[in-house]
Design an enzyme around this catalytic site. Sequence first.
Site, PDB file in Angstrom:
ATOM      1  N   LYS A  61      49.742-104.799  57.691  1.00 19.67           N
ATOM      2  CA  LYS A  61      50.196-104.016  58.849  1.00 19.67           C
ATOM      3  C   LYS A  61      49.020-103.283  59.471  1.00 19.67           C
ATOM      4  O   LYS A  61      48.169-102.744  58.740  1.00 19.67           O
ATOM      5  CB  LYS A  61      51.244-102.974  58.423  1.00 19.67           C
ATOM      6  CG  LYS A  61      52.326-103.540  57.512  1.00 19.67           C
ATOM      7  CD  LYS A  61      53.374-102.528  57.121  1.00 19.67           C
ATOM      8  CE  LYS A  61      54.237-103.046  55.991  1.00 19.67           C
ATOM      9  NZ  LYS A  61      53.680-102.823  54.648  1.00 19.67           N
ATOM     10  N   LYS A  83      58.920-102.527  45.082  1.00 14.90           N
ATOM     11  CA  LYS A  83      57.614-102.259  44.478  1.00 14.90           C
ATOM     12  C   LYS A  83      57.801-101.806  43.033  1.00 14.90           C
ATOM     13  O   LYS A  83      58.698-101.013  42.730  1.00 14.90           O
ATOM     14  CB  LYS A  83      56.917-101.162  45.282  1.00 14.90           C
ATOM     15  CG  LYS A  83      55.650-100.652  44.644  1.00 14.90           C
ATOM     16  CD  LYS A  83      55.778 -99.197  44.258  1.00 14.90           C
ATOM     17  CE  LYS A  83      54.643 -98.760  43.373  1.00 14.90           C
ATOM     18  NZ  LYS A  83      54.735 -97.341  43.013  1.00 14.90           N
ATOM     19  N   SER A  84      56.948-102.302  42.150  1.00 15.54           N
ATOM     20  CA  SER A  84      56.860-101.776  40.795  1.00 15.54           C
ATOM     21  C   SER A  84      55.512-102.192  40.231  1.00 15.54           C
ATOM     22  O   SER A  84      54.971-103.236  40.609  1.00 15.54           O
ATOM     23  CB  SER A  84      57.988-102.340  39.924  1.00 15.54           C
ATOM     24  OG  SER A  84      57.809-101.885  38.600  1.00 15.54           O
ATOM     25  N   VAL A  85      54.967-101.387  39.327  1.00 18.40           N
ATOM     26  CA  VAL A  85      53.757-101.838  38.624  1.00 18.40           C
ATOM     27  C   VAL A  85      54.095-102.152  37.168  1.00 18.40           C
ATOM     28  O   VAL A  85      53.228-102.517  36.396  1.00 18.40           O
ATOM     29  CB  VAL A  85      52.611-100.790  38.674  1.00 18.40           C
ATOM     30  CG1 VAL A  85      52.069-100.669  40.085  1.00 18.40           C
ATOM     31  CG2 VAL A  85      53.077 -99.429  38.177  1.00 18.40           C
ATOM     32  N   ARG A 120      59.939-104.528  35.052  1.00 16.79           N
ATOM     33  CA  ARG A 120      60.688-104.317  36.308  1.00 16.79           C
ATOM     34  C   ARG A 120      60.316-105.353  37.363  1.00 16.79           C
ATOM     35  O   ARG A 120      61.167-105.764  38.160  1.00 16.79           O
ATOM     36  CB  ARG A 120      60.431-102.917  36.842  1.00 16.79           C
ATOM     37  CG  ARG A 120      61.203-101.869  36.073  1.00 16.79           C
ATOM     38  CD  ARG A 120      60.885-100.525  36.652  1.00 16.79           C
ATOM     39  NE  ARG A 120      61.723 -99.489  36.086  1.00 16.79           N
ATOM     40  CZ  ARG A 120      61.511 -98.192  36.303  1.00 16.79           C
ATOM     41  NH1 ARG A 120      60.484 -97.817  37.052  1.00 16.79           N
ATOM     42  NH2 ARG A 120      62.304 -97.305  35.777  1.00 16.79           N
ATOM     43  N   TYR A 138      47.485 -98.762  53.122  1.00 18.17           N
ATOM     44  CA  TYR A 138      47.671 -98.634  51.661  1.00 18.17           C
ATOM     45  C   TYR A 138      46.327 -98.679  50.917  1.00 18.17           C
ATOM     46  O   TYR A 138      46.273 -98.401  49.730  1.00 18.17           O
ATOM     47  CB  TYR A 138      48.574 -99.747  51.099  1.00 18.17           C
ATOM     48  CG  TYR A 138      49.972 -99.839  51.685  1.00 18.17           C
ATOM     49  CD1 TYR A 138      50.490 -98.834  52.502  1.00 18.17           C
ATOM     50  CD2 TYR A 138      50.785-100.945  51.425  1.00 18.17           C
ATOM     51  CE1 TYR A 138      51.771 -98.942  53.045  1.00 18.17           C
ATOM     52  CE2 TYR A 138      52.061-101.047  51.953  1.00 18.17           C
ATOM     53  CZ  TYR A 138      52.544-100.047  52.770  1.00 18.17           C
ATOM     54  OH  TYR A 138      53.806-100.166  53.296  1.00 18.17           O
ATOM     55  N   ASP A 156      53.497-107.817  50.344  1.00 18.20           N
ATOM     56  CA  ASP A 156      53.532-106.912  51.496  1.00 18.20           C
ATOM     57  C   ASP A 156      52.566-105.756  51.285  1.00 18.20           C
ATOM     58  O   ASP A 156      52.809-104.860  50.483  1.00 18.20           O
ATOM     59  CB  ASP A 156      54.958-106.354  51.669  1.00 18.20           C
ATOM     60  CG  ASP A 156      55.064-105.475  52.899  1.00 18.20           C
ATOM     61  OD1 ASP A 156      55.288-106.027  53.991  1.00 18.20           O
ATOM     62  OD2 ASP A 156      54.892-104.242  52.783  1.00 18.20           O
ATOM     63  N   LEU A 198      64.971 -99.722  47.023  1.00 16.59           N
ATOM     64  CA  LEU A 198      65.576 -99.122  45.821  1.00 16.59           C
ATOM     65  C   LEU A 198      65.734 -97.614  45.985  1.00 16.59           C
ATOM     66  O   LEU A 198      66.004 -96.904  45.021  1.00 16.59           O
ATOM     67  CB  LEU A 198      64.704 -99.419  44.599  1.00 16.59           C
ATOM     68  CG  LEU A 198      64.604-100.903  44.219  1.00 16.59           C
ATOM     69  CD1 LEU A 198      63.454-101.130  43.247  1.00 16.59           C
ATOM     70  CD2 LEU A 198      65.919-101.383  43.631  1.00 16.59           C
ATOM     71  N   HIS A 211      52.619-101.063  62.236  1.00 17.86           N
ATOM     72  CA  HIS A 211      53.205-100.278  61.142  1.00 17.86           C
ATOM     73  C   HIS A 211      54.251 -99.262  61.644  1.00 17.86           C
ATOM     74  O   HIS A 211      55.320 -99.135  61.062  1.00 17.86           O
ATOM     75  CB  HIS A 211      52.084 -99.571  60.367  1.00 17.86           C
ATOM     76  CG  HIS A 211      52.429 -99.281  58.946  1.00 17.86           C
ATOM     77  ND1 HIS A 211      51.500 -99.251  57.941  1.00 17.86           N
ATOM     78  CD2 HIS A 211      53.599 -98.993  58.341  1.00 17.86           C
ATOM     79  CE1 HIS A 211      52.092 -98.970  56.791  1.00 17.86           C
ATOM     80  NE2 HIS A 211      53.368 -98.809  57.008  1.00 17.86           N
TER      81      HIS A 211
END
Length: 277
Positions: free
Chosen positions: A76, A232-234, A238, A51, A46, A191, A109
Amino acid sequence: MPTVPSLTMNNGLQIPQLGFGVFLVPPEETKQAVTEALKAGYRLIDTAQGYRNEEGVGAAIAESDVPRDELFITTKLTNSEQGYDTTLTAFDGSMEKLGIDVLDLFLIHWPQPMFDQYVDTWRAFEKLLADGRVRSIGVSNFEIPHLQRLMSETDVVPTVNQIELHPQFPQDELREFHAEHGILTESWGPLGQGKGLLEDPNIVEVARRKDRTPGQVVLRWHVQLGCIVIPKSVNPDRIQENIDLFDFELDDADMADISKVRTGQRLGGDPNTFAMR
Ligand code: NAD
């Protein structure tokens, strides 16, 4: 590798129930993060024009050996490009950056009702759908009156509405409206955007009981509500943790305990007033 279930959209196509969100992932880190996610088993990615990391998503897709027909790519339309012609041009820009021929899901969006452009924008979305450039079209941050107007003035019912949704802001009324009209609910900020939800004692206690992490029980709560969820995580650990949701279940008491954290407060913008031009 965990198997992510799919949901069926109102156009008959399938969408994975869990995806990988890349909001605030810096452009130079996006390729790596998406590559990690694909390795972990995520198939829905996504992103958004706003972004500024569609190119990184495209680079990860190009290098991955996951077949294109197993991927589900969402982007979006950015707020400043609403309107019929501008939408079509902006779509071409996304496709170039993503490096794909057909997009899986294109979303408006934000509705920006004060500019009164979302109906015209949606007509451009319907054209992209009719031309086979996108497989599914949907919206994001639409409230009930925006959806009602779209459905009364245009032909295609959105497949998905991607909205802020988490245990503090569970969106019961909008979810019910979606269910009545065959629109799937996709949770953003699932989250709680790292703003304290996962430290709430109610969540921590359910996690302890289930021998899972707070993040996992919250994401599982979304899955059991029937939502599509796009954490989302980088962080590779995780990223892995957030997809390991499909080998346990929350019971009614767990779901009720998680729901105790409801505040009714948004973390993000109010769709009736949020605008960018
Ligand atoms: P999120 O709720 O997914 O929170 C992300 C943050 O939570 C991360 O930065 C990290 O700090 C933390 N985190 C991630 N996994 C964790 C774990 N297992 N344990 C503890 N902390 C963890 O918030 P988000 O990124 O805003 O939302 C997810 C996705 O939704 C976005 O990446 C984007 O794709 C989409 N989104 C859409 C809109 C919209 O207007 N349509 C708005 C915001 C986000």
